[in-house]
Design a protein around this motif. Structure first.
Motif, mmCIF file in Angstrom:
data_model
loop_
_atom_site.group_PDB
_atom_site.id
_atom_site.type_symbol
_atom_site.label_atom_id
_atom_site.label_comp_id
_atom_site.label_asym_id
_atom_site.label_seq_id
_atom_site.Cartn_x
_atom_site.Cartn_y
_atom_site.Cartn_z
ATOM 1 N N GLY A 322 0.815 -1.211 0.000
ATOM 2 C CA GLY A 322 0.000 0.000 0.000
ATOM 3 C C GLY A 322 0.844 1.254 0.000
ATOM 4 N N ARG A 323 1.863 1.288 0.860
ATOM 5 C CA ARG A 323 2.714 2.476 0.922
ATOM 6 C C ARG A 323 3.630 2.583 -0.291
ATOM 7 N N GLY A 324 4.039 1.444 -0.844
ATOM 8 C CA GLY A 324 4.856 1.490 -2.052
ATOM 9 C C GLY A 324 4.101 2.103 -3.221
ATOM 10 N N GLN A 325 2.867 1.646 -3.427
ATOM 11 C CA GLN A 325 2.050 2.214 -4.498
ATOM 12 C C GLN A 325 1.736 3.687 -4.219
ATOM 13 N N ALA A 326 1.535 4.028 -2.933
ATOM 14 C CA ALA A 326 1.241 5.411 -2.576
ATOM 15 C C ALA A 326 2.441 6.315 -2.858
ATOM 16 N N LEU A 327 3.640 5.847 -2.531
ATOM 17 C CA LEU A 327 4.836 6.640 -2.788
ATOM 18 C C LEU A 327 5.057 6.834 -4.287
ATOM 19 N N TYR A 328 4.822 5.789 -5.047
ATOM 20 C CA TYR A 328 4.926 5.893 -6.510
ATOM 21 C C TYR A 328 3.966 6.951 -7.031
ATOM 22 N N SER A 329 2.732 6.933 -6.539
ATOM 23 C CA SER A 329 1.737 7.901 -6.981
ATOM 24 C C SER A 329 2.092 9.316 -6.542
ATOM 25 N N SER A 330 2.502 9.475 -5.277
ATOM 26 C CA SER A 330 2.727 10.821 -4.752
ATOM 27 C C SER A 330 4.001 11.458 -5.302
ATOM 28 N N LEU A 331 5.083 10.692 -5.384
ATOM 29 C CA LEU A 331 6.340 11.271 -5.860
ATOM 30 C C LEU A 331 6.325 11.519 -7.363
ATOM 31 N N ALA A 332 5.726 10.596 -8.120
ATOM 32 C CA ALA A 332 5.724 10.735 -9.575
ATOM 33 C C ALA A 332 4.557 11.581 -10.054
ATOM 34 N N PHE A 333 3.351 11.065 -9.888
ATOM 35 C CA PHE A 333 2.172 11.760 -10.389
ATOM 36 C C PHE A 333 1.857 13.009 -9.566
ATOM 37 N N GLY A 334 2.176 12.990 -8.260
ATOM 38 C CA GLY A 334 1.881 14.124 -7.401
ATOM 39 C C GLY A 334 2.890 15.239 -7.555
ATOM 40 N N ILE A 335 4.071 15.065 -6.955
ATOM 41 C CA ILE A 335 5.091 16.117 -7.010
ATOM 42 C C ILE A 335 5.526 16.370 -8.450
ATOM 43 N N GLY A 336 5.825 15.308 -9.172
ATOM 44 C CA GLY A 336 6.285 15.469 -10.552
ATOM 45 C C GLY A 336 5.246 16.142 -11.432
ATOM 46 N N GLY A 337 4.015 15.600 -11.422
ATOM 47 C CA GLY A 337 2.971 16.164 -12.269
ATOM 48 C C GLY A 337 2.614 17.586 -11.900
#
Length: 386
Positions: A322-337
């Motif tokens: 759960g946290r791995g998928q969340a970090l992928y989403s937040s760091l890439a799609f969140g901060i990056g996007g």
């Protein structure tokens, strides 16, 4: 209804909402009178909530041991919050509504990804065959709305998005919580030790740069194509073409991962994404070139995402999912996007439209370097005894 069909229905509606929202929210805001920088800021808010929301949901899911109750709650809360768009169209009001609705909307996908991978079990490499239905949903939404908005006003967009949110919530009610292997899921390393691994850092940096490079695309592609002389329906068809190409690659991605490995595919996707944005900056007025550029979406999102998800699943096993998928989403799609959209908005107003895709190409090129570093460190770690 089979388990895979239930999973696929969620992806269909979730990405249909993206297909309705992302390509046309910029034109909708433009029609309301907002400037390019304001559009970039409002789009950045939607993406910025991915920084916090997925991690809150990921922590709750890993603590409670369940994902689907959180997914259902988030889908319903997002639906209710989005109705605020219908009440008022001022900048600060829309900013607040976007922040609240997207906090829930962005939180649910990483937890559903974890549910999908747990349901697939040892067949996790077949994830792309389930996920492709999200691409089908995106195509249906973006193509049909591109045609529809040639006949009706884009002011109808919020109502259409709400209908898709209803379908999304109903789809979450059909997916059960998969069983857990408590012994296997508890026998995992600490998340801190995983995050300190150089190959994991390299992976997250590569994902960050990839999604930052997509910020200008999601915020301004429709407006950019219209500026080049094409109709809104043509812009919608170009969006759909990109995702259609993505569907075809999803069909063979499981075999590509087994044949070439996920790291190689992430790097290849970043190289082709650099080419894609460079061409878009140079020749937006050429329809044949736009058609080729959009087929590259098969790699810049389809192959990349499936391969990245595979690596996240590998590095974050068991209760770390759960946290791995969340970090992928937040760091890439969140901060990056968010940073990509924000920078693109200021460049659009201050320098010119083509400059946003020069920026995008540079970000994707930085991702190539990060991916090569991560792959090298992973191979080095695997070759080290003990």
């Amino acid at each position: 209804m089979t388990p895979n069909l239930r999973l696929s229905s969620f992806y269909f509606f979730y990405f249909a909402t993206i297909g309705a929202f992302m390509p046309y929210w910029g034109p909708y805001l433009s029609e309301l009178g907002f400037s390019g920088s304001q559009i970039g800021e409002l789009m950045a808010i939607v993406l910025a909530t991915k920084i916090i929301a997925p991690n809150v949901w990921g922590w709750l899911a890993d603590r409670t041991g369940t994902h689907m109750p959180l997914v259902r709650s988030g889908a319903l809360a997002g639906l209710i919050a989005f109705t605020g768009v219908l009440l008022y169209s001022g900048y600060w009001w829309l900013a607040a509504v976007m922040a609240v609705f997207s906090f829930f909307w962005n939180a649910i996908l990483p937890q559903f990804e974890a549910t999908t991978l747990r349901t697939l079990g040892r067949d996790s490499h077949r994830y792309a065959l389930v996920r492709l239905w999200g691409s089908v949903g995106f195509i249906v939404a973006v193509a049909s709305l591109g045609w529809l908005f040639d006949y009706i006003d884009v002011a109808w967009l919020p109502w259409l998005v709400l209908l898709l949110f209803v379908g999304l919530y109903v789809s979450t009610l059909q997916v059960p919580e998969p069983p857990r292997d408590e012994v296997a899921e508890n026998n995992v390393p600490s998340i801190g030790s995983v995050l300190r691994r150089p190959e994991v850092i390299g992976l997250f940096l590569a994902c960050f740069f990839m999604q930052a490079s997509h910020g200008p695309y999601y915020a301004f592609f429709t407006l950019y194509v219209e500026e080049a002389g094409f109709s809104r329906s043509m812009a919608g068809q170009l969006w759909a073409l990109g995702v259609l190409a993505e569907v075809f690659l999803f069909l063979i991605t499981p075999r590509l991962i087994l044949r070439f490995g996920a790291w190689f595919l992430v790097t290849l996707a970043l190289v082709l994404t650099t080419l894609r944005w460079s061409l878009l900056a140079a020749v937006p007025e050429s329809l044949p070139m736009l058609l080729f550029i959009q087929t590259l979406h098969a790699f810049s999102y389809g192959v990349y995402h499936a391969a990245a998800i595979s690596l996240i699943h590998y590095f974050f096993p068991g209760r770390l999912q759960g946290r791995g998928q969340a970090l992928y989403s937040s760091l890439a799609f969140g901060i990056g996007g968010a940073l990509g959209s924000l920078a693109a908005g200021y460049l659009w107003d201050g320098v010119g439209s083509a400059s946003v895709y020069v920026l995008a190409a540079g970000l994707a090129a930085a991702g190539v370097v990060a991916s090569l570093f991560g792959h090298w460190r992973h191979r080095r770690a695997a070759a080290t005894p003990g």
